[in-house]
Design a protein around this motif. Structure first.
Motif, mmCIF file in Angstrom:
data_model
loop_
_atom_site.group_PDB
_atom_site.id
_atom_site.type_symbol
_atom_site.label_atom_id
_atom_site.label_comp_id
_atom_site.label_asym_id
_atom_site.label_seq_id
_atom_site.Cartn_x
_atom_site.Cartn_y
_atom_site.Cartn_z
ATOM 1 N N ALA A 105 0.826 -1.218 0.000
ATOM 2 C CA ALA A 105 0.000 0.000 0.000
ATOM 3 C C ALA A 105 0.854 1.259 0.000
ATOM 4 C CB ALA A 105 -0.941 -0.004 1.202
ATOM 5 N N SER A 106 1.942 1.247 0.771
ATOM 6 C CA SER A 106 2.821 2.422 0.806
ATOM 7 C C SER A 106 3.486 2.653 -0.542
ATOM 8 C CB SER A 106 3.885 2.251 1.901
ATOM 9 O OG SER A 106 3.317 2.340 3.184
ATOM 10 N N MET A 107 3.905 1.568 -1.208
ATOM 11 C CA MET A 107 4.521 1.716 -2.524
ATOM 12 C C MET A 107 3.541 2.297 -3.524
ATOM 13 S SD MET A 107 6.940 -1.556 -3.169
ATOM 14 C CE MET A 107 7.941 -2.274 -1.868
ATOM 15 N N ALA A 108 2.264 1.931 -3.396
ATOM 16 C CA ALA A 108 1.261 2.467 -4.318
ATOM 17 C C ALA A 108 1.137 3.978 -4.185
ATOM 18 C CB ALA A 108 -0.089 1.799 -4.061
ATOM 19 N N GLU A 109 1.472 4.520 -3.007
ATOM 20 C CA GLU A 109 1.428 5.975 -2.815
ATOM 21 C C GLU A 109 2.523 6.681 -3.616
ATOM 22 O OE1 GLU A 109 -0.973 7.614 -1.092
ATOM 23 O OE2 GLU A 109 -1.893 5.631 -0.896
ATOM 24 N N VAL A 110 3.551 5.940 -4.016
ATOM 25 C CA VAL A 110 4.625 6.507 -4.836
ATOM 26 C C VAL A 110 4.137 6.728 -6.272
ATOM 27 C CG1 VAL A 110 6.966 6.094 -5.737
ATOM 28 C CG2 VAL A 110 6.390 5.407 -3.405
ATOM 29 N N ASP A 111 3.114 5.984 -6.678
ATOM 30 C CA ASP A 111 2.681 5.934 -8.073
ATOM 31 C C ASP A 111 2.441 7.308 -8.707
ATOM 32 O OD1 ASP A 111 1.633 4.656 -10.524
ATOM 33 O OD2 ASP A 111 -0.285 5.440 -9.808
#
Length: 585
Positions: free
Chosen positions: A279-285
């Motif tokens: 989920a945190s990586m998706a915030e990088v998107d």
């Protein structure tokens, strides 16, 4: 058709009806445990037993797992997913690393070509001073190369030092060629008088302006690509939360405890687990998408006066014009130098005037045609075409891992976290932190602090790439306004640009984080004919200038090639590491 339906129903019934009574031994579990190198098999149970001590893989049936096995399974599950993440990003990381090395190598080759062109022009037009001028020319391009590679040098200072060093040579060989070499003390006085006399017209200001505008683009490009590698390295090695580790264990290895070593998780189950863990990586998107778009925007702006290759390969023309301007107003400059430094005491030289007569004739030379097959613009275009394919990398990472690696792709039977079923019946959540509020498999509270730091860096570099926060030429935080001398840097309207930065950049301020762009007015270039030198005193040397020159000399002594080799070595090691990891996996 009826027979096929019957076989599917029988298979599904057998799968769902799997129970501890059907487990005669744990041989298959032990075998897979050993093949996967999860741990030693000596302490593993040979037959199913009660699993009351298990914390995650709990079941009403007998189990082939112990608490120790459960711990090792959890480590293996985390390791497997991290390996998958690194494999998924390896091609992206290699793409960026390879192009960082290629751009740096291109910059180095460009410096050498521009330096050679400048020396050739001086040799052809001003032969008598060409040998002595090669030193300042070499230092000029060495300093520009160091600036592009990230050193703490200022373009205004670089160009000022070059023309300061060039003026005594021009004065000695072209303006007053009838005498022998001037004494070192007198040469230093002439050097210091250069800024007040402005012997080279507008050329120094134009050169500083062109190199500053085009050089910042190349410098920010390299900085952004290094940050891209940092983002990938950070997300590749992100620490999973306790909730995530337990969910990965339940998804990948809990079925082993019931002897289901060949089972795979249901697609919906896998998506919930992986979207929760990532989920945190998706915030990088969104910031990564903007990063790719901003790189494309920067590349489009790097043409004309902001085309580094075009600017550097045209430096020889500006230097030639600068020297010609000083030569044309030689008598007036000679009188002004005499007022400031006095008349030099030196002996007439033999056969000097005859040699200089030919040197006074300027030979117009054209720059050689630029190669179109492998220049910087072509490299950037090819790189961005490849990078564009990865613009949605972080937004679809969880889905990609489930579809291509982790989840069951058939519709017969799959693992839902507790049993073998025909399909996953719970709600499947979306990507990102907010969507995880309804995730039944992984509880996620907030963005990982490490990811927040990466996002902040991406926001900052995106502003630089978009030109919203123009960095100063020394530290990429804020543009400098220069000293304000008549040969300073500015555009055609006498403006230079400056961007505020926030407290994170180490430049103070209110900490509000808002990036503002200011246009600072500076005096326009004043023609030489309009300068009144009647009140000039002996030039005074600023101690701070000596400090700047000392710093520049220290950096210059390393040469760009030395710094480049170090950076290239680091980039190649990163690339080799990526390939090694991919081969191992």
């Amino acid at each position: 058709m009826e027979l096929q339906k019957m076989m599917i129903c029988c298979f599904f019934a057998a799968s769902v009806g799997f129970s501890s009574e059907s487990i005669s031994n744990c041989d298959e579990v032990r075998k897979v445990f050993q093949l996967r190198q999860i741990g030693p098999v000596k302490s593993l149970p040979e037959r199913p037993q009660e699993g009351s001590e298990l914390q995650v893989c709990q079941s009403r049936n007998l189990t082939c797992c112990t608490k120790k096995m459960e711990e090792r399974y959890q480590v293996a599950a985390r390791r497997d997913v991290q390996n998958l993440l690194q494999t998924s990003s390896s091609s992206l990381k290699f793409l960026i690393s390879r192009n960082v090395a290629a751009f740096q190598e291109s910059f180095e080759s460009l410096m050498k070509a521009a330096e050679n062109q400048t020396n050739v022009v001086l040799q052809a037009s001003y032969r008598n001073m060409a040998v002595e001028a090669s030193g300042p020319v070499r230092e000029l391009f060495t300093d520009i190369g160091l600036f592009l590679l990230g050193s703490e040098l200022n373009i205004d200072d670089i160009t000022r030092r070059f023309f300061d060093s060039l003026f005594p040579l021009v004065y000695n060989h072209l303006i007053n060629p009838d005498l022998s070499h001037i004494a070192p003390g007198y040469a230093e006085c002439v050097r210091a008088a250069r800024r007040s006399l402005a012997p080279f017209g507008a050329s120094p200001g134009i050169l500083a302006n062109q190199i500053g505008r085009s050089g910042v683009g190349g410098r920010v490009l390299l900085q952004a690509l290094h940050l891209g590698i940092e983002v990938i390295n950070t997300t590749d090695h992100l620490a999973f939360s306790r909730e995530c580790r337990r969910a990965l264990l339940r998804m990948q290895f809990c079925p082993h405890c019931q002897g289901l070593t060949q089972s795979k998780p249901c697609m919906g189950f896998c998506l919930n687990v992986m979207r929760g863990c990532l989920a945190s990586m998706a915030e990088v998107d969104p910031h990564w998408r903007e990063f790719v778009r901003s790189l494309e925007g920067l590349s489009k702006r790097m043409h004309g006066s902001q085309d580094l290759e075009q600017v550097l390969l045209g430096v020889h023309n500006l230097v030639h014009d600068a020297v010609a301007h000083a030569q044309n107003i030689g008598p007036r400059l000679s009188a002004q130098v005499h007022k400031v430094c006095g008349r030099p005491s030196r002996q007439p030289a033999q056969s000097v005037s005859g040699q200089q007569s030919g040197a006074r004739e300027s030979i117009p030379l054209k720059s050689p045609p630029r190669e179109t097959g492998d220049n910087l613009a072509t490299r950037r275009k090819e790189f961005l075409n490849s990078l564009r394919q990865y613009r949605t990398f972080y937004g679809g990472l969880a889905d990609q891992l489930c579809v291509s690696e982790l989840a069951s792709t058939d519709s017969l039977a799959c693992w839902n976290g507790a049993d073998i079923v025909k399909s996953y019946t719970f709600q499947v959540v979306g990507n990102g932190i907010k969507a995880q509020a309804d995730n039944l498999e992984v509880r996620v509270k907030e963005v990982d602090p490490v990811v927040n730091q990466i996002i902040d860096k991406l926001k900052h570099v995106n502003q630089l790439l978009q030109g919203k926060s123009i960095p100063k030429f020394g530290t990429l935080d804020q543009i400098e306004t220069g000293s304000g001398d008549s040969e300073g840097r500015g555009d055609s309207e006498g403006r230079v640009y400056s961007g505020d930065c926030d407290d994170e950049d180490g430049c103070g301020g209110s900490g509000g984080g808002e990036v503002k762009t200011q246009i600072l007015r500076v005096p326009k270039l004043v023609p030489d004919s309009g300068i009144d030198h009647r009140h000039h005193q002996h030039p005074h040397r600023d101690d701070s200038e000596d400090g700047d020159r000392s710093t520049a000399q220290s950096l210059r002594s390393q040469r760009p090639a030395t710094l480049l080799l170090a950076v290239l070595g680091s980039s190649l090691l990163t690339a080799l590491s990526v390939l090694s990891s991919a081969v191992t996996l």
